[in-house]
Design a protein around this motif. Structure first.
Motif, PDB file in Angstrom:
ATOM      1  N   PHE A 171       0.816  -1.212   0.000  1.00 48.36           N
ATOM      2  CA  PHE A 171       0.000   0.000   0.000  1.00 48.36           C
ATOM      3  C   PHE A 171       0.856   1.271   0.000  1.00 48.36           C
ATOM      4  CE2 PHE A 171      -3.342  -2.865   1.850  1.00 48.36           C
ATOM      5  CZ  PHE A 171      -4.214  -2.746   0.777  1.00 48.36           C
ATOM      6  N   SER A 172       1.993   1.229   0.691  1.00 49.83           N
ATOM      7  CA  SER A 172       2.845   2.419   0.741  1.00 49.83           C
ATOM      8  C   SER A 172       3.547   2.670  -0.593  1.00 49.83           C
ATOM      9  CB  SER A 172       3.892   2.268   1.857  1.00 49.83           C
ATOM     10  OG  SER A 172       4.750   1.169   1.593  1.00 49.83           O
ATOM     11  N   VAL A 177       4.438   2.980  -7.768  1.00 49.39           N
ATOM     12  CA  VAL A 177       4.544   1.928  -8.783  1.00 49.39           C
ATOM     13  C   VAL A 177       3.505   2.137  -9.888  1.00 49.39           C
ATOM     14  CG1 VAL A 177       4.337  -0.550  -9.190  1.00 49.39           C
ATOM     15  CG2 VAL A 177       5.515   0.274  -7.155  1.00 49.39           C
ATOM     16  N   ARG A 178       2.323   2.588  -9.512  1.00 52.40           N
ATOM     17  CA  ARG A 178       1.293   2.835 -10.523  1.00 52.40           C
ATOM     18  C   ARG A 178       1.739   3.923 -11.483  1.00 52.40           C
ATOM     19  NH1 ARG A 178      -5.156   4.248  -9.539  1.00 52.40           N
ATOM     20  NH2 ARG A 178      -5.648   4.509 -11.763  1.00 52.40           N
ATOM     21  N   GLY A 179       2.376   4.944 -10.956  1.00 52.18           N
ATOM     22  CA  GLY A 179       2.868   6.006 -11.825  1.00 52.18           C
ATOM     23  C   GLY A 179       3.932   5.501 -12.788  1.00 52.18           C
ATOM     24  N   LEU A 181       4.119   2.379 -13.840  1.00 52.78           N
ATOM     25  CA  LEU A 181       3.520   1.356 -14.688  1.00 52.78           C
ATOM     26  C   LEU A 181       2.637   1.935 -15.791  1.00 52.78           C
ATOM     27  CD1 LEU A 181       3.112  -1.688 -15.164  1.00 52.78           C
ATOM     28  CD2 LEU A 181       1.238  -1.614 -13.506  1.00 52.78           C
ATOM     29  N   GLU A 182       2.003   3.063 -15.523  1.00 56.78           N
ATOM     30  CA  GLU A 182       1.030   3.603 -16.473  1.00 56.78           C
ATOM     31  C   GLU A 182       1.615   3.858 -17.860  1.00 56.78           C
ATOM     32  OE1 GLU A 182      -2.299   7.166 -16.834  1.00 56.78           O
ATOM     33  OE2 GLU A 182      -1.294   6.764 -14.919  1.00 56.78           O
ATOM     34  N   PRO A 183       2.776   4.510 -17.990  1.00 55.26           N
ATOM     35  CA  PRO A 183       3.322   4.711 -19.347  1.00 55.26           C
ATOM     36  C   PRO A 183       3.714   3.392 -20.026  1.00 55.26           C
ATOM     37  CG  PRO A 183       4.872   5.432 -17.652  1.00 55.26           C
ATOM     38  CD  PRO A 183       3.583   5.193 -16.966  1.00 55.26           C
ATOM     39  N   ILE A 184       4.140   2.417 -19.237  1.00 53.90           N
ATOM     40  CA  ILE A 184       4.468   1.105 -19.820  1.00 53.90           C
ATOM     41  C   ILE A 184       3.216   0.462 -20.403  1.00 53.90           C
ATOM     42  CG2 ILE A 184       5.338  -1.212 -19.305  1.00 53.90           C
ATOM     43  CD1 ILE A 184       7.043   0.013 -17.096  1.00 53.90           C
TER      44      ILE A 184
END
Length: 244
Positions: A171-172, A177-179, A181-184
């Protein structure tokens, strides 16, 4: 035929009428040739012992026995055939992998509703000292149903707290990680020439134990001209990440 065992055989059927719904004959074929001929996705073991160099083929119906191979249906030596010859009249082929066993193991073939699962029964009662010991048996006990892996104990406070700490890490790190992962994902989901739809992403997770299957998947796809540009693999350990 194209193997040993002679052209003749017994005059008595190999199986009694009470089994005619699912057992009509037997044949053998070389294991390595069979696995090279039929790629069903499982990795091949590295053992080349003589006692496991052939596979046993059970013909469920008389019509599935190869032409002019009546010896498969009657008493006598089990014929040795090439893979092509052995399955020449099979419209459906089921492959069951039976692991090596140093103990007294048996395999039962049951005419029933078809299932893709193999049920396991072992002689045991209660739990062994180590619940992760495979093959733990007590020959004096009755056969009881067991899972793919020996039963797990109900987790106590220690494992529960440990998993909570791992969740805290998840959660921390989620937003960061989402930031990343999004461009990938956006690059991976781009619709390529000849593709229909809006662009999809195939997400896979792999660890070292399954990495051989992943490599096999990639090689099979490339050999068939299947593009893998929209496949995103999450490796759960560094060794797997290096391998892929």
């Amino acid at each position: 035929g194209d193997g040993d065992g002679g052209n003749g055989g017994g005059v008595e059927p190999r199986f009694p009428p009470h089994m005619s719904a699912f057992a009509a004959g037997l044949a053998r074929t070389p294991k390595n040739m069979f696995l090279e001929h039929f790629d069903y996705g499982w990795p091949k073991d590295n053992d080349n012992f003589a006692e496991k160099s052939e596979i046993l083929l059970l013909y469920n119906k008389e019509s599935s026995i190869p032409d002019d191979e009546d010896r498969a249906a009657f008493d006598g030596p089990i014929p040795l055939l090439s893979p092509d010859r052995a399955v020449s009249n099979c419209d459906l082929l089921r492959v069951v992998a039976v692991g090596d066993s140093k103990g007294r193991s048996c395999t039962a073939i049951v005419s029933q509703y078809e299932s893709a699962h193999v049920a396991r029964f072992m002689r045991r009662e209660g739990d062994p000292e180590d619940p992760f010991v495979r093959g733990w048996v007590d020959s004096d006990k009755p056969l009881v149903r067991v899972g793919r892996v020996d039963d797990f104990e109900i987790p106590n406070e220690g494992p529960i707290l440990s998993n909570w700490k791992k969740l805290q890490t998840y959660f921390s790190s989620y937003e960061t990680v989402r930031g990343e992962l999004e461009p990938i994902l956006r690059r991976t989901a781009i619709k390529r020439e000849g593709e229909s739809g809006k662009g999809a992403v195939v997400v896979m997770v792999c660890n070292m134990g399954q990495s051989t299957l992943l490599v096999n998947f990639v090689c099979a796809a490339r050999s068939r001209g299947i593009k893998l540009g929209n496949v995103l693999v999450f490796a759960t350990d560094q060794k797997t990440a290096y391998k892929i």
